[in-house]
Motif scaffolding. Sequence first.
Motif, mmCIF file in Angstrom:
data_model
loop_
_atom_site.group_PDB
_atom_site.id
_atom_site.type_symbol
_atom_site.label_atom_id
_atom_site.label_comp_id
_atom_site.label_asym_id
_atom_site.label_seq_id
_atom_site.Cartn_x
_atom_site.Cartn_y
_atom_site.Cartn_z
ATOM 1 N N ASN A 154 28.746 -21.773 -15.380
ATOM 2 C CA ASN A 154 29.956 -22.223 -15.365
ATOM 3 C C ASN A 154 29.955 -23.719 -15.609
ATOM 4 O O ASN A 154 30.347 -24.445 -16.390
ATOM 5 N N ARG A 155 28.787 -24.305 -14.800
ATOM 6 C CA ARG A 155 28.770 -25.767 -14.926
ATOM 7 C C ARG A 155 28.225 -26.042 -16.091
ATOM 8 O O ARG A 155 28.634 -27.107 -16.623
ATOM 9 N N GLU A 211 29.702 -34.527 -13.964
ATOM 10 C CA GLU A 211 30.371 -33.203 -14.305
ATOM 11 C C GLU A 211 31.520 -32.853 -13.513
ATOM 12 O O GLU A 211 32.455 -32.225 -14.067
ATOM 13 N N ARG A 263 27.848 -19.712 -11.434
ATOM 14 C CA ARG A 263 28.268 -21.002 -11.248
ATOM 15 C C ARG A 263 27.406 -21.934 -11.930
ATOM 16 O O ARG A 263 27.830 -22.866 -12.370
ATOM 17 N N TRP A 295 37.705 -16.030 -16.473
ATOM 18 C CA TRP A 295 36.738 -16.686 -16.854
ATOM 19 C C TRP A 295 35.645 -16.052 -18.051
ATOM 20 O O TRP A 295 35.104 -16.922 -18.643
ATOM 21 N N GLU A 330 21.730 -21.381 -5.344
ATOM 22 C CA GLU A 330 21.192 -21.247 -6.411
ATOM 23 C C GLU A 330 19.510 -21.394 -6.259
ATOM 24 O O GLU A 330 18.682 -20.755 -6.954
ATOM 25 N N GLY A 363 39.656 -30.781 -10.835
ATOM 26 C CA GLY A 363 38.914 -29.457 -10.844
ATOM 27 C C GLY A 363 37.554 -29.658 -10.294
ATOM 28 O O GLY A 363 37.244 -30.742 -10.105
ATOM 29 N N HIS A 364 36.879 -28.532 -10.372
ATOM 30 C CA HIS A 364 35.329 -28.624 -10.073
ATOM 31 C C HIS A 364 34.727 -27.592 -10.795
ATOM 32 O O HIS A 364 35.408 -26.627 -11.323
ATOM 33 N N VAL A 365 33.616 -27.689 -11.074
ATOM 34 C CA VAL A 365 32.903 -26.617 -11.862
ATOM 35 C C VAL A 365 31.725 -26.135 -11.253
ATOM 36 O O VAL A 365 31.396 -26.520 -10.196
ATOM 37 N N LEU A 415 27.087 -23.517 -2.598
ATOM 38 C CA LEU A 415 26.363 -22.459 -3.058
ATOM 39 C C LEU A 415 25.124 -22.943 -3.854
ATOM 40 O O LEU A 415 24.470 -22.243 -4.780
ATOM 41 N N ARG A 450 34.385 -18.544 -20.929
ATOM 42 C CA ARG A 450 32.976 -18.470 -21.130
ATOM 43 C C ARG A 450 32.724 -18.068 -22.487
ATOM 44 O O ARG A 450 32.096 -18.777 -23.433
ATOM 45 N N LYS A 493 35.333 -33.497 -12.698
ATOM 46 C CA LYS A 493 36.422 -34.035 -13.091
ATOM 47 C C LYS A 493 37.442 -34.308 -12.219
ATOM 48 O O LYS A 493 37.251 -34.071 -10.986
ATOM 49 N N ILE A 537 33.397 -25.294 -17.632
ATOM 50 C CA ILE A 537 34.922 -24.709 -17.300
ATOM 51 C C ILE A 537 35.296 -25.367 -16.220
ATOM 52 O O ILE A 537 34.894 -25.187 -15.105
ATOM 53 N N LEU A 538 36.499 -25.694 -16.305
ATOM 54 C CA LEU A 538 37.055 -26.329 -15.219
ATOM 55 C C LEU A 538 38.108 -25.428 -14.386
ATOM 56 O O LEU A 538 38.761 -24.796 -14.817
ATOM 57 N N TRP A 539 37.762 -25.212 -12.891
ATOM 58 C CA TRP A 539 38.528 -24.554 -12.195
ATOM 59 C C TRP A 539 39.467 -25.688 -11.467
ATOM 60 O O TRP A 539 39.008 -26.438 -10.486
#
Lengths: 165, 201, 810, 633
Positions: C351-352, A158, C348, C316, A72, A163-165, A110, C320, A160, C356-358
């Motif tokens: 997404n954050r 953020e 991403r 996704w 980013e 999972g990860h976001v 990332l 979204r 959880k 949205i949970l992956w």
Amino acid sequence: MSQSVETLDEIVERYPGQPEYLIFMLQDIQSTYGYISEDSMKVVCDYSGVPLTQGYSVATFYQSFRLDPRGEHEVRVCLGTACHLKGGQRIVEEVERRLNVAAGGTTEDLRYTLSTVNCVGACALAPVVVVDEEYLSNMTAKKLEKHLKTLDYDLENETKEHGHV
Amino acid sequence: MIDFTINNQKVSAQPGWTVLETARYYGIDIPTLCYHESVKPSGACRLCMVELKEGDWSKLVASCIYPVQEGIDVHTETERVNNVRRWIFEMLLATCPASEEIREMAARYGVVSTQMPVHDPDQNCMVCGLCARVCEEVVGLSAIAVMDRGVHKKIGSPFLRPTDVCVACGCCVSVCPTGAMQSIFDTVRGKPAMEMTQLAV
Amino acid sequence: MYEIANIGVFLCRCGNQIDPHIDLKTLEQTIAGSDHVGHCEILSYPCLQPGVDHITQQIIRKKLNRIIVAGCEGRLMNKKFEKAFADLELHKGQIDMVNLRGHVAAVSDQTAVEKANKSAKLVNAAIAEMTAMRPTQQTMAKIDGPVMVVGDGIASYTAAQSLAQKGIDYFLAVSATDPEAVVRHLHCSYPGERPHYDRIKKIVSDAVTSTHATVIPPGKLTGLSGVTGDYTLRFELDGEESPIKYKSGAIIACLDAQMAAPGPEFGYDGNTVMTQPEMEELMWENGAPKGSILFWVNDDETGQSDFAQLSAITAWHMARHIRECSTHTQTMILYHQDMEIPLSASERVVNRKLGILWIPYDKAIQPTVQDSVVTFCSLTDHVEHELNWDYLVLSPIRLLGKETAATAEILGLVHKEERFLTGHHAKVRPEMVGREETYMAGSARYPCDLQESLNQGRRAGTKTAEMVKNASEGRLRVPRVVCVVDPDLCIGCGQCQELCDCGGIGIVDGTRGGLPRVVDPMVCTGGGTCAAACPYHALTLQNNSNDQREARVASLAGQLAQDEVMAIGCVWGGLPAADNAGKKGLKYDPRVHILGVPCVGQIDPCIMARALMEGAPGVILVGCLPEECHHSYGVDHAWSRVNVIKKLLTLAGFNRQRIALAHADLNKPEEFILTVESFARTIALMGPIPRSADNVEKLESIYDLIRNNTRVRHLLSAGLRRPWEKDYRGDQRHALEYDRDFSAVLEEEYLGQRLVRILADQRQALRLADLAAVLKEDEAHVADCLWGLVTDGAITLSHENREAFYSFMN
Amino acid sequence: MSNVSEALKIEDWRLTSAEDLKALQKQILSGRDPNRPEIVVCHGTGCLANGSEKVSDALRTALADAGIEAKVMPGIKTTGCQGFCSRGPLVLIRPGGLFYQRVKPKDATEIIEKTLLKGEPVKRLLYKDPASGDTILNEQDIPFYKLQERVVLHNIGKIDPTDIADTIAAGGYQALAKALAGMTAEQVVEHIEQSGLRGRGGAGFPTGRKWRSALKAIETKGRPVYVVVNGDEGDPGAFMDRTIMEGDPHAVLEGLILGAYALGAEKGYMYVRAEYPLAIKHLEVAMVQARELGLLGENILNSGFSFDVRINRGAGAFVCGESTALFTSIEGKPGNPRPKYVRSVEEGLWGRPTILNNVETWANIPLIIGKGPDWYKKLGVPHSTGTKVFSLVGKVNNVGLVEVPMGVPVSAIVEDIGGGVPGGQPFKAVQTGGPSGGCIPYSLKDTAVDFDSLTKAGSMMGSGAMIVMDEGDCVVDVGRYFLRFLEEESCGKCLPCRLGLSRMREILDNFSRGRGSEQDIEDLISLAQAVQDGALCALGSSAPNPVLTTLRYFKDEYLAHVNNQTCPAGVCKELITYTIDPGLCTGCTSCARQCPNNCISGRKKEPHTIDTDQCIRCGICRETCKFDAVRVS
């Protein structure tokens, strides 16, 4: 990927479909998406009528193109002569250590991409680090880390359970 | 006719010939690696360097691409030429230690070992790009090309994955001067090393 | 135009790679005296500019019309010579090369004179071939009529749009022309792409309203005939009684894959557990649902793991969209641990922001669907956790669909793969790479997202437009090595069409009851297995004919010594393997003599028989591995043909191992050497076939039989496949039964052939006992055969002194 | 960016003759009050990086807040780089030329209130000469500017590069008008030949001769021909071309159009590094404005001559500064150079005759045509006429951009204009010519800076980077730096460059670790010779220069590394140790906290020590210490 349908086509259609515009298109894609995906490479090569190999060799030859998604934030440490004499290399090493990523790479989350540049032409400010589009003059590793912290997000709220976001 | 000398031997050539072609026509030996008759010369390996003398002044040129000119004084075995050649062979021995072909050729020119450190003992590609040129000019496909640049330069297909474009004609393997294409070719055409079915007798 | 060959042979010294190894002087003397050789000369480097200049002069001075350069690999060097001599009316096929460096000089420790002898054999064979060749003129392809864009895939519209932009007229055969109608059902093939519908609508309206467009009313494609540039497509249009025909110059097929629901083990009910398109339908009707929505990327579990990324990104996009519409709805994506999350850095961030949970799951334990809950094994603690859902959205199963498959079948698109239309790997010319792309677009080729489909359509449109433009400007060359059909010889049996792997053989619509076949030169790959299979020799490969090959093989066979063998390598396998062996300086048995052919599948069985007849003690065909054959089935067909020769050899009492088929990988020259050396040893052990009159007669009979007996040739063509080939079109038979039947027929015909030959030779009537004695066959057996020949009318039966006499009538 | 019609407030703005242009210049000048105060803020990349954009914004706000009446309302002008980058952001008040340095946004109000309203200078923002300690009011009195001769840079710092009206008011495009109205193409080429101008890109090939041979090539090969600007200024430490493109884009454009006119080219290319976004932007704006005025495009100034330009952004490859590589890059391929046995004036872009000159060379053309070759010849020395712009960087007080006539000694630039090395010692060496150049040691400080003298000293002019080194800089390290740079930037096509440079760098790496022998130095020289002789393009064949010149002048330092395992300058990591001077250490613990390897120990308020075995020699402790207690030995 797919919400880029429009933009990808629009980007290539800015130019005539000739090989000489290949680099223009790749540059525009690079600046829009931050990297050149396989799909976009195919589109550009088809559009400009060159074999995929030419697109790929161009993208790997020139330093400004990336084939992997960028972080980013892009941290570019100048390693021009002036910056080198004033310790640019040391900054690179230190940032590599702190971000745990080799120069040219992207952190696993990332968030940051660390790269070195040959000279940004701001030698009077050496050593210089460019974060995204911002020039930071007379940098030290410490100052840089502080700056990066201001860009950072608060992660903990953020993430959880699984999972990860 | 263009008249000039190679190693003090008088030679004559037609316009459009190169120094290397003329030398070979007259049976004068000049080593080459990245040169192949089927494609345009690229002047990458620099083994074919020869010295052009003009009075006190002289320069080194790559004979495979240097067009013949009236009255030039070409030398193929001078000290400067040999210095370049020796170093190139040393470099080759260090970068392509796995190549039998390179070792043989270097030995023919008196270089049997290198003082340079070997980084990858299995490497045998010197990235002369001959395979890619053949793929483009002879086969007409460009399934492979020279990728990346500088010390990272390598031969491969886009994204270094098997490519549909390759017709597996093997021309690249046939021209490769170091034998490196054998393994790269398998990646490009998408065929893992597998055992051949043997002839039942 | 150059009917009588005047051949120039140029022998290359190649620096010191040929010269000291082969005694070129001797070779030159041998060659110079040969028929049709107008010039023979040794050059330092014929391939370098000085050499090329010199050859050019000789061509002009001596009016040479065929060139043989004996030096190195023709695969590499031919093009340079063709280019250099193009202005001198010498083209592909009129320039040949013999690889002295790779096949003779480097590969053995023979003396220079011995090597010169070996070289002479190979060069003489090439001279024989060149003498037999009948060069044809280069022709240009024509494309008449608009391009047909057919199929209901979304790519149709971009293909059409591209054609319109390039100013090419086209037919558009799609069921929906109203942009709204097109997007209304788009999610059934491409879920999660709603942000792009406005753009799609524009593409559709562009494609439909262009002045270059002719929209075909809704209906069904039912037939296709003709060749590139001149197709006729039949459509059964809705509400029309008789089919309507459209003349078209080129066809672009745009077909999409279809989506189906996974099985009940995933709890699918179409209500709360649904597939992605169904969720999209629900959102379309009712807006974003409330509650908790779980997307499970279950492609690995449904056996479609290749499509997991595609399903994940679709999930996704939908998640979204849902989150953006309704912040109260929870969205989660459950995915297989090995899958990489297909999001870019900026995605991403989005997404954050959207939360949205992956959630990855342990691949060892398949998640289980229960009411309102999915259990899965967590990667972090390996405990089974539960996820609550109000809606469970599964990945769809992607498949071709019946209608799509039917359309593809008509268009000749179905190839090896059963499921999708991924084409075959046979690519033998640069312009063939990407041919599938030109004619076929859409997710039916392979599952892909909307963007890729649209791009494929655009690509197909652009490339087709380019082709049409080239043709109209007279720049589209017809390949020089393609098959042509002699309509006078063709009886329309259709064997060739069955065999053709490139879909290049068709029927000309409306001519003489659709009898003679016609070859589409733009599609023909020049594989030539069709020509070798034709019972009537009605097909010929231009510039690379059977006659040429037979001449070459016969010439070499005639020159071979008693212990020497002939190896015929295909240009994709055996030949380059031999080249590479030579290049690497590998040594092998010098008794092996190598010839090259484009594909072993184009070797007519009569050529194999001819080689043995002319005196070759053994012949080995070295092709590719079956799954790698560049002409799809060429090497398999060669197998059948070798097999029939083997059977005949057995019938004639020879060792069937004198002919063999082998497979080589060009990248494994060492294995190639094992192959040919093993064969040479085998032959050496059995020695040559004694050239007794009896044996000669038998060999000649074999040749005659396999060349001229249409029954055998028919049967062979019909059975050209290995028994285990399942994806071969046509009925499968019982392997053993078929083999036995075929053997029986061969036995019968072989005997018949010999009988006819003897009777024809003797020019007098003979008795059964005489015949049986000559043939050394059982009388009863011969009697059966004679009766058959009499009833067929091949011979006549007369009686004298109550004894039956058989004679050959003219 | 400003649309020309709006900027000029005229309806039909297309110029159709030289007179039109003169009239327009007059019209613009007459609309300007020479006494109207003007605040000039430097917007060069250096100053922008230091926040000059915020300064100009603050000044605008402050102006508005001050409520000055419209009549005396001062203008705020943003210009290209004024050169004195180490003092940025720079603000000038015109007329008068009051010079403020290191201005911060918070100073804006004070500048407006004190200087503009009351006419008093803000003392703390004034420049203080480090040598004399005097405070200097005006720009023209500052030694940095006083000793320069600004010819090519004459407009930069005075005009707003994004407004063509400024350029025209300053006399821009007059040379073009003059040539189109009264000179033949042949005369233009003759002028350039007579001026003695040599290419500013590095090798110093006479520009006139290049153009002449292009004309000859055109005779046999016909048209099209191309003119190309090489703006791929890749030398680290060089930013002359960037400054010209950013600060006076029209000068480059005008020069290029003149060149196109001389050769009859219809199409030109500007190849500019992508790292210079501002330069690209300004050039683009300049092209748009010039096109609207009829100075570019179809039928320029109604002369019947048409010409247009396209900008190619470089994509990050140093080697693309090499002409043939640049051409392949414009053609859309990887920038691999090709051998130049056929010169690019004969076979350049797309195999056509092509003239490629660098930015500064093109910027000189309008001056020569405008003022005549005789005027130009008087600048500089014979064989090296005109002026040269240098970027003066490294260990020097006044870092920035300077322009001097050819032929001044090195010391004049480094010591008089540059103010010498910080700390007052003599400089150790000056590296000129970037990675392809070499070092001038202090002993040769009187070497004249012109093409031939520099070459004689073993260095080269190059594009004009001057990097000053002091005793704290190690020549082995600098050699390594340049080799590593070139190794990374090498296209890798030819073996001597790809592998030879790596090997040379490895040898130097060993030196910097104290490994190696005198034999290695011999090998290094022989290898360097092979690389020079064998490399395909100029990048490779000039690459050994930095090492060879340092070996020539500083062999002792190499020997110190090799024989004594010491680095006299204290740079080479493996040969130095960091220690803490117990006498100076106050025990503040800040170094211990920063040490990434946790190898500094000691109690609070007691002298600390460094565990030299654990130390990774990152130098952070030295950077952190406020008491200069960390020593290198």
